[in-house]
Design a protein around this motif. Structure first.
Motif, PDB file in Angstrom:
ATOM      1  N   GLU A   1     116.726  -2.765  44.101  1.00 19.97           N
ATOM      2  CA  GLU A   1     115.776  -2.605  42.999  1.00 19.97           C
ATOM      3  C   GLU A   1     115.337  -3.976  42.489  1.00 19.97           C
ATOM      4  N   ILE A   2     114.070  -4.097  42.140  1.00 23.23           N
ATOM      5  CA  ILE A   2     113.521  -5.345  41.603  1.00 23.23           C
ATOM      6  C   ILE A   2     113.413  -5.194  40.092  1.00 23.23           C
ATOM      7  N   ARG A   3     114.087  -6.078  39.376  1.00 19.11           N
ATOM      8  CA  ARG A   3     114.137  -5.993  37.919  1.00 19.11           C
ATOM      9  C   ARG A   3     113.211  -7.029  37.282  1.00 19.11           C
ATOM     10  N   ALA A   4     112.878  -6.761  36.019  1.00 17.82           N
ATOM     11  CA  ALA A   4     111.920  -7.605  35.307  1.00 17.82           C
ATOM     12  C   ALA A   4     112.500  -8.994  35.058  1.00 17.82           C
ATOM     13  N   ALA A   5     111.607  -9.973  34.949  1.00 19.97           N
ATOM     14  CA  ALA A   5     111.985 -11.350  34.678  1.00 19.97           C
ATOM     15  C   ALA A   5     111.533 -11.725  33.266  1.00 19.97           C
ATOM     16  N   PRO A   6     112.316 -12.514  32.539  1.00 23.76           N
ATOM     17  CA  PRO A   6     111.900 -12.910  31.185  1.00 23.76           C
ATOM     18  C   PRO A   6     110.748 -13.910  31.228  1.00 23.76           C
ATOM     19  N   HIS A   7     110.028 -13.987  30.109  1.00 29.26           N
ATOM     20  CA  HIS A   7     108.919 -14.932  29.929  1.00 29.26           C
ATOM     21  C   HIS A   7     107.863 -14.768  31.026  1.00 29.26           C
ATOM     22  N   LEU A   8     107.551 -13.518  31.351  1.00 29.33           N
ATOM     23  CA  LEU A   8     106.609 -13.264  32.438  1.00 29.33           C
ATOM     24  C   LEU A   8     105.234 -13.840  32.129  1.00 29.33           C
ATOM     25  N   GLY A   9     104.738 -13.594  30.908  1.00 30.13           N
ATOM     26  CA  GLY A   9     103.413 -14.075  30.555  1.00 30.13           C
ATOM     27  C   GLY A   9     103.307 -15.582  30.588  1.00 30.13           C
ATOM     28  N   LEU A  10     104.331 -16.280  30.096  1.00 35.06           N
ATOM     29  CA  LEU A  10     104.316 -17.743  30.090  1.00 35.06           C
ATOM     30  C   LEU A  10     104.289 -18.294  31.510  1.00 35.06           C
ATOM     31  N   ARG A  11     105.060 -17.688  32.401  1.00 35.01           N
ATOM     32  CA  ARG A  11     105.103 -18.152  33.794  1.00 35.01           C
ATOM     33  C   ARG A  11     103.748 -17.945  34.475  1.00 35.01           C
ATOM     34  N   LEU A  12     103.166 -16.765  34.297  1.00 36.72           N
ATOM     35  CA  LEU A  12     101.927 -16.451  35.006  1.00 36.72           C
ATOM     36  C   LEU A  12     100.736 -17.233  34.450  1.00 36.72           C
ATOM     37  N   LYS A  13     100.729 -17.507  33.151  1.00 33.73           N
ATOM     38  CA  LYS A  13      99.640 -18.312  32.589  1.00 33.73           C
ATOM     39  C   LYS A  13      99.661 -19.726  33.164  1.00 33.73           C
ATOM     40  N   GLU A  14     100.849 -20.289  33.299  1.00 31.77           N
ATOM     41  CA  GLU A  14     100.953 -21.627  33.880  1.00 31.77           C
ATOM     42  C   GLU A  14     100.543 -21.595  35.351  1.00 31.77           C
ATOM     43  N   ALA A  15     100.939 -20.541  36.063  1.00 30.32           N
ATOM     44  CA  ALA A  15     100.548 -20.432  37.465  1.00 30.32           C
ATOM     45  C   ALA A  15      99.033 -20.317  37.604  1.00 30.32           C
ATOM     46  N   GLN A  16      98.411 -19.557  36.708  1.00 30.45           N
ATOM     47  CA  GLN A  16      96.955 -19.411  36.773  1.00 30.45           C
ATOM     48  C   GLN A  16      96.251 -20.729  36.488  1.00 30.45           C
ATOM     49  N   LYS A  17      96.798 -21.547  35.594  1.00 31.00           N
ATOM     50  CA  LYS A  17      96.202 -22.854  35.310  1.00 31.00           C
ATOM     51  C   LYS A  17      96.196 -23.746  36.539  1.00 31.00           C
ATOM     52  N   LEU A  18      97.194 -23.573  37.405  1.00 27.96           N
ATOM     53  CA  LEU A  18      97.309 -24.408  38.594  1.00 27.96           C
ATOM     54  C   LEU A  18      96.604 -23.794  39.795  1.00 27.96           C
ATOM     55  N   GLY A  19      95.852 -22.717  39.596  1.00 24.01           N
ATOM     56  CA  GLY A  19      95.035 -22.165  40.666  1.00 24.01           C
ATOM     57  C   GLY A  19      95.618 -20.979  41.402  1.00 24.01           C
ATOM     58  N   PHE A  20      96.745 -20.438  40.977  1.00 27.87           N
ATOM     59  CA  PHE A  20      97.335 -19.273  41.630  1.00 27.87           C
ATOM     60  C   PHE A  20      96.680 -18.005  41.085  1.00 27.87           C
ATOM     61  N   GLU A  21      96.269 -17.116  41.981  1.00 31.34           N
ATOM     62  CA  GLU A  21      95.508 -15.928  41.596  1.00 31.34           C
ATOM     63  C   GLU A  21      96.219 -14.619  41.902  1.00 31.34           C
ATOM     64  N   ARG A  22      97.322 -14.655  42.641  1.00 25.79           N
ATOM     65  CA  ARG A  22      98.052 -13.446  42.999  1.00 25.79           C
ATOM     66  C   ARG A  22      99.522 -13.595  42.610  1.00 25.79           C
ATOM     67  N   ALA A  23     100.167 -12.449  42.399  1.00 27.51           N
ATOM     68  CA  ALA A  23     101.574 -12.477  42.007  1.00 27.51           C
ATOM     69  C   ALA A  23     102.289 -11.245  42.539  1.00 27.51           C
ATOM     70  N   PHE A  24     103.476 -11.459  43.097  1.00 31.27           N
ATOM     71  CA  PHE A  24     104.388 -10.373  43.457  1.00 31.27           C
ATOM     72  C   PHE A  24     105.364 -10.200  42.300  1.00 31.27           C
ATOM     73  N   LEU A  25     105.357  -9.014  41.690  1.00 36.07           N
ATOM     74  CA  LEU A  25     106.116  -8.794  40.460  1.00 36.07           C
ATOM     75  C   LEU A  25     106.945  -7.525  40.565  1.00 36.07           C
ATOM     76  N   PRO A  26     107.892  -7.331  39.634  1.00 33.05           N
ATOM     77  CA  PRO A  26     108.586  -6.045  39.550  1.00 33.05           C
ATOM     78  C   PRO A  26     107.592  -4.913  39.302  1.00 33.05           C
ATOM     79  N   GLY A  27     107.937  -3.720  39.699  1.00 32.12           N
ATOM     80  CA  GLY A  27     107.001  -2.613  39.730  1.00 32.12           C
ATOM     81  C   GLY A  27     106.337  -2.271  38.415  1.00 32.12           C
ATOM     82  N   GLY A  28     107.046  -2.415  37.299  1.00 34.94           N
ATOM     83  CA  GLY A  28     106.459  -1.995  36.030  1.00 34.94           C
ATOM     84  C   GLY A  28     105.700  -3.069  35.295  1.00 34.94           C
ATOM     85  N   ALA A  29     105.489  -4.221  35.883  1.00 34.07           N
ATOM     86  CA  ALA A  29     104.861  -5.338  35.161  1.00 34.07           C
ATOM     87  C   ALA A  29     103.598  -5.781  35.879  1.00 34.07           C
ATOM     88  N   THR A  30     102.637  -4.899  35.978  1.00 33.94           N
ATOM     89  CA  THR A  30     101.401  -5.244  36.681  1.00 33.94           C
ATOM     90  C   THR A  30     100.176  -5.116  35.802  1.00 33.94           C
TER      91      THR A  30
END
Length: 461
Positions: free
Chosen positions: A403-432
């Protein structure tokens, strides 16, 4: 007549033994036990009780108003971030790190910048002559800084000199293992000498309001040498991490009585000493021009700062009968074994006849459990020889069930990734969804089970 009680103390871990032995029974180090003079026991002290004869003191209430301690900026923002906002007057700070990592360079830069800001700073070196420190300051561009400098190892002489004038704002002791107190017998660096010297210097810091920074040597395991009681005595313990073969350095707080231990400072060694790194992700991401199997980016959290790191995996198939190797750099080898077991038991991937190599690019060591999904994705990509898109990040914690479980600070991580040009993310099932922290414009693919990610990477879906 007073009777001197002797004991035998290990110089590596501080364990006390009743008699001398060639090997310490606690840390298993050889030839590390030396005789140490204990407290003086008199017939009077042995018979009398401590319940009488003392001076009563006033007990204070916990709810009394106490102002926040003031902060002295060091002139280096990354260090101020790690300390919680700056140096607290009257505090004792212990900084450790491998030889040549940059401890003395950083502290000399701090001393020079604070002196140029009008603070009174004293730099005392027990390992280098004053001329050596002066030449290093000139190379760093700090030759004109008004820093009081001396090369001395006697704690009595240090306290006598400092007491002759007003207390300075900052005192740097480089290093505590070279300091010697004439109140005790023994060479500098022994357990009793380190403890006594540190106690006297910390007492001076508390009574006079001067911040004292102690440099500590480290053992081959990376721990500060000497008794662990030294780390209990000080207010803040900082570790300087990094490899001398790499450009970056990380300053991490493992104890801080005046702030949190969830912040790090990132530096890069340059021609003018240690330079602050405003974008740490640039240090840990390699120049990737084309997608390569076994490579995926993980948005890690160091303190409160998101850092993009590249997880690299290599799977090599061996002829039958050969013993496969498992090598990992920058991650926990035990956790790698767990991920491999989950991939075999829950996803049907067979690594028993393959050598597996895992590397965190840039030399950073990652301990975040949310890196499980990125490691599993890199291993599956390497096994299937199917590259992952360059604009993809992966994060999530794995359970033994797959099972894939949620990670803390998801929004903070993805916002920083988007700033650096990342457009896709593999995430736990309930966090899309956007409400789960996924920023606008980023395509998130959720997986409830690791088998879904493996099928996606292998093209089965």
């Amino acid at each position: 007549m007073a009777r001197l009680k002797t004991q035998f103390v290990c110089q590596a871990c501080g364990a006390v033994a009743p008699r001398w032995a060639g090997q310490c029974g606690e840390c298993k180090e050889w030839n590390s036990i030396v005789e140490d003079a204990g407290a003086v026991v008199t017939p009077f002290s042995a018979k009398q009780s401590l319940n009488r004869g003392g001076t009563a003191f006033r007990l204070q209430s916990l709810d009394e108003d106490t102002p926040l301690p003031p902060r002295l900026p060091t002139g280096i923002a990354e260090l101020d971030r790690t300390l919680g906002g700056g140096v607290v007057p009257g505090s004792a700070i212990l900084i450790g790190g491998d030889p040549g990592i940059g401890k003395s360079t950083l502290l000399l830069q701090v001393a020079g910048k604070m002196a140029m800001a009008g603070r009174r700073v004293v730099y005392l070196s027990g390992e280098e002559a004053a001329d050596q420190v002066r030449l290093r300051a000139q190379r760093l561009g700090l030759g004109k800084a008004d820093v009081a400098l001396a090369s001395v190892t006697s704690v009595r002489d240090i306290l006598a000199t400092l007491s002759e004038r007003a207390a300075p704002d900052l005192v740097v002791i480089d290093s505590i293992q070279t300091m010697h107190s004439d109140m005790l017998e023994g060479a500098p660096g022994t357990v009793s000498q380190v403890r006594a010297a540190a106690q006297e210097l910390i007492r001076y810091a508390k009574s006079e309001g001067a911040a004292v920074v102690l440099v500590g040597h480290v053992t081959k395991d990376g721990q500060i040498a000497g008794p662990r009681v030294l780390e209990h005595m000080v207010d803040t313990v900082l570790y300087f991490e990094g490899e001398r073969s790499h450009q970056y350095r990380i300053l991490r707080a493992v104890k801080n009585r005046f702030g949190g231990t969830d912040e790090i400072g990132v530096f890069a060694m340059g021609t003018l000493g240690l330079e602050e790194v405003s974008n740490p992700s640039s240090l840990f991401l390699t120049q990737r021009e084309a997608p390569v199997p076994g490579s995926v980016v993980f948005p890690a959290i160091e303190g409160t700062r998101p850092v993009m790191v590249e997880v690299q995996a290599l799977v090599v198939r061996l002829p039958s009968g050969a013993t496969p190797r498992r090598a990992v750099v920058g991650w926990d080898s035990g956790r790698l074994s767990m991920i491999l077991a989950v991939l075999e038991a829950r996803c049907g991937l067979n690594f028993s006849t393959c050598e597996v190599y895992l590397n965190i690019a840039g030399g950073l060591r990652v301990s975040d459990p949310a890196a499980d999904l990125a490691v599993a994705a890199a291993l599956a990509s390497a096994m299937a020889e199917r590259p992952i898109s360059l604009d993809t990040v992966a994060l999530g914690e794995l359970a033994l069930s797959g099972e894939i479980r949620a990670a803390p600070h998801l929004g903070l991580r993805l916002k920083e990734a988007q700033k650096l040009g990342f457009e896709r993310a593999f995430l736990p099932g309930g966090a899309t969804a956007k409400g789960d922290g996924v920023p606008n414009g980023m395509k998130a693919t959720g997986f409830k089970h690791l088998s879904g990610l493996v099928d996606h990477l292998c093209g089965a879906d």
